[in-house]
Scaffold this motif. Structure first.
Motif, short mmCIF file in Angstrom:
data_model
loop_
_atom_site.label_atom_id
_atom_site.label_comp_id
_atom_site.label_asym_id
_atom_site.label_seq_id
_atom_site.Cartn_x
_atom_site.Cartn_y
_atom_site.Cartn_z
N MET A 1 0.82 -1.18 0.00
CA MET A 1 0.00 0.00 0.00
C MET A 1 0.87 1.26 0.00
O MET A 1 0.53 2.23 -0.64
CB MET A 1 -0.92 -0.02 1.21
N LEU A 2 1.99 1.22 0.72
CA LEU A 2 2.89 2.37 0.74
C LEU A 2 3.46 2.62 -0.65
O LEU A 2 3.54 3.76 -1.09
CB LEU A 2 4.00 2.15 1.77
N GLU A 3 3.80 1.54 -1.34
CA GLU A 3 4.31 1.70 -2.71
C GLU A 3 3.27 2.35 -3.60
O GLU A 3 3.58 3.24 -4.39
CB GLU A 3 4.72 0.34 -3.28
N TYR A 4 2.02 1.92 -3.48
CA TYR A 4 0.93 2.51 -4.26
C TYR A 4 0.84 4.01 -4.00
O TYR A 4 0.76 4.80 -4.94
CB TYR A 4 -0.40 1.83 -3.92
N MET A 5 0.85 4.40 -2.73
CA MET A 5 0.73 5.82 -2.39
C MET A 5 1.91 6.62 -2.93
O MET A 5 1.74 7.74 -3.42
CB MET A 5 0.63 6.01 -0.87
N GLN A 79 -9.12 2.38 -3.07
CA GLN A 79 -7.71 2.70 -2.90
C GLN A 79 -7.54 3.83 -1.89
O GLN A 79 -8.40 4.70 -1.77
CB GLN A 79 -7.09 3.12 -4.24
N PRO A 80 -6.43 3.83 -1.16
CA PRO A 80 -6.18 4.94 -0.22
C PRO A 80 -5.88 6.23 -0.96
O PRO A 80 -5.52 6.22 -2.13
CB PRO A 80 -4.96 4.46 0.56
N ASN A 81 -6.04 7.34 -0.26
CA ASN A 81 -5.69 8.64 -0.82
C ASN A 81 -5.04 9.45 0.30
O ASN A 81 -5.04 9.04 1.45
CB ASN A 81 -6.93 9.34 -1.40
N LYS A 87 -3.90 7.41 8.79
CA LYS A 87 -4.37 6.41 9.75
C LYS A 87 -3.83 5.02 9.36
O LYS A 87 -3.35 4.28 10.22
CB LYS A 87 -5.90 6.40 9.79
N VAL A 88 -3.90 4.67 8.10
CA VAL A 88 -3.41 3.38 7.62
C VAL A 88 -1.90 3.27 7.85
O VAL A 88 -1.40 2.23 8.28
CB VAL A 88 -3.75 3.19 6.13
N PHE A 93 2.94 0.99 10.48
CA PHE A 93 4.25 1.31 11.05
C PHE A 93 4.07 2.05 12.39
O PHE A 93 4.25 3.25 12.47
CB PHE A 93 5.04 2.19 10.08
N PRO A 94 3.68 1.31 13.45
CA PRO A 94 3.44 1.97 14.74
C PRO A 94 4.73 2.55 15.32
O PRO A 94 5.82 2.05 15.08
CB PRO A 94 2.90 0.84 15.62
#
Length: 96
Positions: A1-5, A79-81, A87-88, A93-94
């Protein structure tokens, strides 16, 4: 997901510093967050999805191709934006 963002919102054709990339994807510019981004960007460089120019990063041709594959496979609403990614990111990565 980080790569997508990073591919969708963070990286562009013009190289940008890691602080600017963090702002683009909607995460706080803490030392830990920037380190996570740097590690992910370095992985993307090895896979030829991004490139580095000094201390700045930009999207590469393979990255542009892969983002179009993400968009073909997923419904855009799922998909995230940048507004909901903070939050995600905190969940993935806490803070230690």
């Amino acid at each position: 997901m980080l790569e997508y963002m990073l591919l969708k919102y963070g990286l562009m054709y013009a190289p940008a510093s890691i602080n600017i990339i963090a702002k683009r994807i909607g995460i706080t510019e803490t030392e830990k967050n920037l380190e996570v981004l740097k590690k992910e960007l370095d992985k993307m460089i090895l896979r030829k999805k991004a490139y580095r120019s000094g201390n700045r990063y930009a999207i590469d041709a393979e990255g542009a191709k892969s983002i179009s594959k993400y968009l073909d496979d997923e419904i855009p609403e799922t998909q995230p934006n940048p507004t909901n990614f903070k939050k995600v990111f905190k969940q993935q990565f806490p803070v230690r």
